[in-house]
Design a protein around this motif. Sequence first.
Motif, PDB file in Angstrom:
ATOM      1  N   GLY A 130      51.505  40.412 -32.457  1.00  0.00           N
ATOM      2  CA  GLY A 130      51.498  40.544 -31.004  1.00  0.00           C
ATOM      3  C   GLY A 130      52.066  41.889 -30.570  1.00  0.00           C
ATOM      4  N   ARG A 135      49.442  44.509 -31.092  1.00  0.00           N
ATOM      5  CA  ARG A 135      48.380  44.450 -30.066  1.00  0.00           C
ATOM      6  C   ARG A 135      48.878  45.021 -28.742  1.00  0.00           C
ATOM      7  NH1 ARG A 135      44.073  44.837 -32.121  1.00  0.00           N
ATOM      8  NH2 ARG A 135      43.189  44.422 -30.060  1.00  0.00           N
ATOM      9  N   ASP A 141      46.686  45.687 -25.560  1.00  0.00           N
ATOM     10  CA  ASP A 141      46.024  44.381 -25.460  1.00  0.00           C
ATOM     11  C   ASP A 141      47.049  43.329 -25.025  1.00  0.00           C
ATOM     12  OD1 ASP A 141      44.681  42.035 -25.768  1.00  0.00           O
ATOM     13  OD2 ASP A 141      44.118  42.334 -27.865  1.00  0.00           O
ATOM     14  N   PRO A 142      46.935  42.779 -23.785  1.00  0.00           N
ATOM     15  CA  PRO A 142      47.958  41.841 -23.287  1.00  0.00           C
ATOM     16  C   PRO A 142      48.010  40.517 -24.050  1.00  0.00           C
ATOM     17  CG  PRO A 142      46.132  42.006 -21.734  1.00  0.00           C
ATOM     18  CD  PRO A 142      45.894  43.045 -22.772  1.00  0.00           C
ATOM     19  N   VAL A 143      46.946  40.198 -24.807  1.00  0.00           N
ATOM     20  CA  VAL A 143      46.943  38.951 -25.595  1.00  0.00           C
ATOM     21  C   VAL A 143      48.115  38.936 -26.580  1.00  0.00           C
ATOM     22  CG1 VAL A 143      45.612  37.596 -27.278  1.00  0.00           C
ATOM     23  CG2 VAL A 143      44.473  38.658 -25.331  1.00  0.00           C
ATOM     24  N   GLY A 144      48.561  40.136 -26.950  1.00  0.00           N
ATOM     25  CA  GLY A 144      49.670  40.244 -27.896  1.00  0.00           C
ATOM     26  C   GLY A 144      50.924  39.531 -27.428  1.00  0.00           C
ATOM     27  N   LEU A 163      51.201  36.629 -26.330  1.00  0.00           N
ATOM     28  CA  LEU A 163      51.237  35.248 -26.856  1.00  0.00           C
ATOM     29  C   LEU A 163      51.891  35.223 -28.237  1.00  0.00           C
ATOM     30  CD1 LEU A 163      47.675  33.971 -25.854  1.00  0.00           C
ATOM     31  CD2 LEU A 163      49.876  33.336 -24.839  1.00  0.00           C
TER      32      LEU A 163
END
Lengths: 232, 442
Positions: free
Chosen positions: B210, B213, B218-221, B223
């Motif tokens: 994360g 990312r 990448d904001p998904v990182g 999580l």
Amino acid sequence: MIELQGVRKVYGRSVAVDRIDLTIGAGEMVGLIGHNGAGKSTVLKMLAGQLLPTEGTVRVGGIDVREDPAGARRKLGYVPEEPALYDYLTAREFLELVVAVRGGGDIEAALEMTGLGADADRLIREYSQGMRRKTALAAAVVSRPPVIVLDEALNGLDPPSAARVKAALRQLCDDGATVLLSTHILETVERVAGRVVMLAHGRVVADEQTADLGAEGLERMFLQRIAETAAG
Amino acid sequence: MGTNPYRLADRRQRLARGRLEGPLPRLARAAPLVGAVAAVWLSGGLYTTLLAGGPTAWAAGFTGLVARIGLVVGALLALTTYDALVRGPDRGVLDIHPLLPGPWLAARVEGLVRDRLPWLLVAAVFLVPVLPNTKAFGLGAIVLLGAWVAGLGAGLGVNLAAPGLATRPALAGLFDAIRGPNPRMQAALLYAPGVALALSGTATVAAAWGAGRLLLGDPVGALGLAAPFVVGALGVVLAVRSAPAMAGIGAVLGEIEAAWAQAEDPEDARAVYLEWSVRLAPAPLRLALRKELRHLWRSHRGWVTASWGLALLAGIAGWSSASDGIGRFAQVGATALAAFGYVGVRLGAGDPPWLDTFLPLRGRIPARALAVFSAMQVVVAVGTATLLVRQGSEAFGVFARLELLAVTLAAVAAWAGDALRARGGLVYLPAALLLWAIGGVA
């Protein structure tokens, strides 16, 4: 009250305790004797909830140690053969901890009983072996549990302390406590216990009132039963 | 403070220990931090390799770096939590008394946090090479904090819940499949540290991914970054619910110990670190060597554990492909051997004066030298192994030189300690300095 019903303890192929039935009532002081490896410590550890029986039921103060180990422990004061203590607490601080987790108790009376009063504010790490044992004894009786189990607890005590502890145990019994005392010192059993139970190879081979042992006493009975067990 | 008896007892013990120990042990507690700083300095090459390249390669290198550091932190927390809760010195003291589950757990968690928090600082030292990139440093710090939280939470939750889970009928089939000859509750305790390790490790790797990312935008990182905190929180909830079961843990552990006592050979129980090597020694030396190894382990265990730390340092020094890596490793390895060799003098200094009269042992000096030499091997082996990976066959030259140095240092120390007792240091230290200069630096 202590009750063992059909208690068996097996380690692999070795049978440490073989179908013991034993009941010790309130106000009784019983001496548990036997040769090394007879099963005494295994019985005491099962009472203290440190081992579980392979078969049978162990009850302390009416509570099954398997069903409710926490409840059984509340009823029991136990002095193991090699007591573990906090070296960096004083005896008084250690007893304060025990009183707090047991929900009450009389620290001064326990110190008085064991003769630790003058040293109660020294760190346990500075204590001799005998003083450590006295601390463990004080912790076992401080909250006046209804059942007290002592594993070689009088070893290493100086004669005045041993006499004081024996008198105190007798008083606890008179007040209704059940005391089980395991020791190699037959004289101690003969003097303080009202009843003696002898184990050999995991079985009860004698269960007598000490008053019935006659002039020849416990030593003769012990040696005779050992010889009978070896022969039979 | 006063309402929790376990916390009060802990505090009193800590204060008493602090009063009696003096400042030296407190300074010794700073050793991991000093070691980390030294390790970062010695392993500069590692960081530049991982962090070389453009933004994508940099992010991948960064992910790998924080994952590795985080895994070590999480693993240390998960495994030592088992020791603190289940196998710690408290067990013998508290097991014979009733348990107050809530206060007990609160005091243990507080103690663990207090004792293990400095490890987070030590781990953060390894992020220093990333410091110029403040965003990466911040994300790395969050990963390490997460690994710490996950290790602690998983350790608490899994170890405390394990015996209770083993009694659930729904899980009986699973436990029967994995328990071997152990009863279910024992099997649960035996497997619990591994499960805690796997949970904290998985969460840490997710957090490192994360962080990588997020570095690439990448904001998904986020999580992934949150994963270890979720694991930690769930672990604490599980621990709170499971703490009452600790009242019965003494019996489970008692059964495990009784089973071991039945299976164990009494002589095996007495065996110490490296004692297996006795059977490889020449027959006339075996008795004396066994005595020296037991003396080394039982009277000078601090030196043995220090040798493992020295081995770690040598390993870090050897983990470099830089052109001066071999020389640097030789210096570090020789210093470690020279320092450790002094234990040979201490072994002789501790022998009582009547020993020769009442217990004459043939081959005492060579046996002592062999014991010291054997204990030195962890330094040589770990250092050489890492150097071999990074520098190839050139490592063998340094290995031979260090082995020669180890033999000589061990022999000098064994002789000096035997002949001069405590004053043997006056001979050993100058000799070691000379040998270090010849063997390690020249």
